[in-house]
Design an enzyme around this catalytic site. Structure first.
Site, PDB file in Angstrom:
ATOM      1  N   ASN A 113       0.874  -1.175   0.000  1.00  0.00           N
ATOM      2  CA  ASN A 113       0.000   0.000   0.000  1.00  0.00           C
ATOM      3  C   ASN A 113       0.909   1.222   0.000  1.00  0.00           C
ATOM      4  O   ASN A 113       1.527   1.535   1.008  1.00  0.00           O
ATOM      5  CB  ASN A 113      -0.889  -0.024   1.253  1.00  0.00           C
ATOM      6  CG  ASN A 113      -1.714   1.234   1.398  1.00  0.00           C
ATOM      7  OD1 ASN A 113      -1.784   2.054   0.485  1.00  0.00           O
ATOM      8  ND2 ASN A 113      -2.335   1.389   2.560  1.00  0.00           N
ATOM      9  N   LYS A 156       0.125   4.286  -0.245  1.00  0.00           N
ATOM     10  CA  LYS A 156      -0.451   5.477   0.390  1.00  0.00           C
ATOM     11  C   LYS A 156      -0.235   6.702  -0.513  1.00  0.00           C
ATOM     12  O   LYS A 156      -0.300   6.557  -1.719  1.00  0.00           O
ATOM     13  CB  LYS A 156       0.118   5.648   1.803  1.00  0.00           C
ATOM     14  CG  LYS A 156      -0.011   4.342   2.603  1.00  0.00           C
ATOM     15  CD  LYS A 156       0.311   4.466   4.054  1.00  0.00           C
ATOM     16  CE  LYS A 156       0.103   3.130   4.745  1.00  0.00           C
ATOM     17  NZ  LYS A 156       0.307   3.184   6.198  1.00  0.00           N
ATOM     18  N   HIS A 169      -9.391   1.572   5.345  1.00  0.00           N
ATOM     19  CA  HIS A 169      -8.068   1.735   5.973  1.00  0.00           C
ATOM     20  C   HIS A 169      -8.157   2.719   7.146  1.00  0.00           C
ATOM     21  O   HIS A 169      -8.893   3.703   7.096  1.00  0.00           O
ATOM     22  CB  HIS A 169      -7.060   2.240   4.937  1.00  0.00           C
ATOM     23  CG  HIS A 169      -5.641   2.121   5.419  1.00  0.00           C
ATOM     24  ND1 HIS A 169      -5.081   3.049   6.275  1.00  0.00           N
ATOM     25  CD2 HIS A 169      -4.711   1.173   5.201  1.00  0.00           C
ATOM     26  CE1 HIS A 169      -3.833   2.669   6.548  1.00  0.00           C
ATOM     27  NE2 HIS A 169      -3.582   1.543   5.913  1.00  0.00           N
ATOM     28  N   GLU A 209      -6.268   5.001   8.090  1.00  0.00           N
ATOM     29  CA  GLU A 209      -5.950   6.405   7.787  1.00  0.00           C
ATOM     30  C   GLU A 209      -7.161   7.116   7.184  1.00  0.00           C
ATOM     31  O   GLU A 209      -7.353   8.316   7.412  1.00  0.00           O
ATOM     32  CB  GLU A 209      -4.726   6.470   6.862  1.00  0.00           C
ATOM     33  CG  GLU A 209      -3.459   6.184   7.651  1.00  0.00           C
ATOM     34  CD  GLU A 209      -2.350   5.528   6.860  1.00  0.00           C
ATOM     35  OE1 GLU A 209      -2.394   5.517   5.626  1.00  0.00           O
ATOM     36  OE2 GLU A 209      -1.428   4.986   7.517  1.00  0.00           O
ATOM     37  N   GLU A 233      -5.034  -4.340  11.031  1.00  0.00           N
ATOM     38  CA  GLU A 233      -3.950  -3.371  11.143  1.00  0.00           C
ATOM     39  C   GLU A 233      -4.148  -2.523  12.395  1.00  0.00           C
ATOM     40  O   GLU A 233      -4.895  -1.524  12.363  1.00  0.00           O
ATOM     41  CB  GLU A 233      -3.941  -2.439   9.920  1.00  0.00           C
ATOM     42  CG  GLU A 233      -3.686  -3.144   8.604  1.00  0.00           C
ATOM     43  CD  GLU A 233      -3.121  -2.193   7.566  1.00  0.00           C
ATOM     44  OE1 GLU A 233      -2.042  -2.493   7.047  1.00  0.00           O
ATOM     45  OE2 GLU A 233      -3.721  -1.136   7.305  1.00  0.00           O
ATOM     46  N   GLY A 257       3.435   2.271  10.688  1.00  0.00           N
ATOM     47  CA  GLY A 257       4.492   3.253  10.481  1.00  0.00           C
ATOM     48  C   GLY A 257       5.292   3.595  11.720  1.00  0.00           C
ATOM     49  O   GLY A 257       6.018   4.590  11.739  1.00  0.00           O
ATOM     50  N   SER A 317       3.930  -2.111  10.331  1.00  0.00           N
ATOM     51  CA  SER A 317       5.376  -2.253  10.519  1.00  0.00           C
ATOM     52  C   SER A 317       5.918  -3.634  10.137  1.00  0.00           C
ATOM     53  O   SER A 317       6.837  -4.152  10.778  1.00  0.00           O
ATOM     54  CB  SER A 317       5.767  -1.903  11.963  1.00  0.00           C
ATOM     55  OG  SER A 317       5.460  -0.539  12.231  1.00  0.00           O
ATOM     56  N   GLY A 375       5.167   1.216   4.361  1.00  0.00           N
ATOM     57  CA  GLY A 375       6.497   1.765   4.081  1.00  0.00           C
ATOM     58  C   GLY A 375       7.428   0.805   3.359  1.00  0.00           C
ATOM     59  O   GLY A 375       8.133   1.206   2.418  1.00  0.00           O
TER      60      GLY A 375
HETATM   61  P1  13P Z   1       3.396   0.313   7.547  1.00  0.00           P
HETATM   62  O1  13P Z   1       3.806  -1.004   6.923  1.00  0.00           O
HETATM   63  O2  13P Z   1       4.142   1.480   6.973  1.00  0.00           O
HETATM   64  O3  13P Z   1       3.390   0.244   9.020  1.00  0.00           O
HETATM   65  O4  13P Z   1       1.868   0.573   7.077  1.00  0.00           O
HETATM   66  C1  13P Z   1       0.951  -0.444   7.220  1.00  0.00           C
HETATM   67  C2  13P Z   1      -0.277  -0.047   6.518  1.00  0.00           C
HETATM   68  O5  13P Z   1      -0.992   0.843   6.936  1.00  0.00           O
HETATM   69  C3  13P Z   1      -0.612  -0.765   5.278  1.00  0.00           C
HETATM   70  O6  13P Z   1      -1.908  -0.488   4.858  1.00  0.00           O
END
Ligand code: 13P
Length: 248
Positions: free
Chosen positions: A10, A12, A93, A95, A163, A169, A208, A230
């Site tokens: 992802n 983002k 998600h 976010e 998640e 992150g 993560s 990430g």
């Molecule tokens: P990270 O792998 O950066 O922690 O993000 C996870 C995420 O939100 C994937 O949708």
């Protein structure tokens, strides 16, 4: 029931045309690991170029609108991303829940819209740190699943992703026991909602995930893959996660 592992990236709000070069090595790694499914969700602006560049790799959208078309300025629908070359969409998600105030009901409507358009769906759930500290993680995840999983869901198109928001992150992950506990609860809740079809639904862990921890997380019971933020932005970081999944 054997479920194929899925490693999904992802991006983002990251990436530009130059970043698409990363997909070449990711697609090659995916082809070298035919026992694992691999996908990368990219910003709307990159979907068509990504799908054209690496036709063997499953490209996804990071969100879709719940309507197919209409007066929704600035929004993008599931049929639109499908036509651009997406094969799947992430919905719900954390976010989007935090930044756009989306609810589990919104995630349900978006999942249904994506399915209508012929997309597979990665439906996200997960608690905040305050909810975890208050010992409410299990109840939060159960409620999110109950409100967002469509009645006609099955593993041919639906994947769930757990998640925990505080693990996204941050470099922090829950303990293996905590991941396994939530995934077991998620599976049980799915079974209550859709019966035996729950056994075919993959449940990914996200938050993560790196090349260093992927294999041990993906080896846990009821963990059927990873949703990676990430570490999906470069082939150097994402390919070891694919390889970790393939080695299981
Ligand atoms: P990270 O792998 O950066 O922690 O993000 C996870 C995420 O939100 C994937 O949708």
């Amino acid at each position: 029931m054997m479920r194929r592992k899925l490693v999904a990236g992802n991006w983002k709000m990251n990436g530009d045309r130059a970043s698409l070069a990363e997909l070449d090595a990711i697609a090659a790694a995916a082809q070298a690991a035919p026992q694992v499914d691999v996908g990368v969700a990219v910003p709307f602006t990159l979907i068509a170029a990504a799908a054209d560049r690496v036709p063997t790799l499953s490209i996804g959208a990071e969100d879709v609108h719940e309507a197919d078309h209409g007066a929704h300025t600035g929004c993008v629908s599931a049929p639109m991303v499908r036509e651009a070359g997406a094969r799947f969409a992430i919905v719900g998600h954390s976010e989007r829940r935090a930044d756009q105030h989306e609810t589990s009901h919104d995630a349900w409507a978006k999942a249904a819209a994506a399915h209508r358009a012929g997309l597979s769906v990665i439906l996200c759930c997960g608690e905040t740190e305050a909810e975890r500290n208050a010992d409410r993680a299990e109840r939060i995840v159960q409620a999110q699943i109950e409100k967002s999983v469509p009645d006609d869901a099955d593993g041919s198109w639906l994947t769930l992703a757990y998640e925990p928001r505080w693990a996204i992150g941050t470099g922090r992950t829950p303990t293996p026991e905590d991941i396994a506990a939530i995934h077991a609860i998620a599976r049980a809740k799915l079974r209550m909602l859709i019966g035996d079809r729950a056994d075919g639904v993959r449940i990914l862990y996200g938050g993560s995930v790196t090349g260093a921890n992927a294999a041990s997380i993906l080896a846990l019971e009821n963990v059927d893959g990873a949703l990676v933020g990430g570490a999906s932005l470069t082939a150097a970081k994402f390919v070891p996660i694919i390889e970790g999944a393939a080695g299981l």
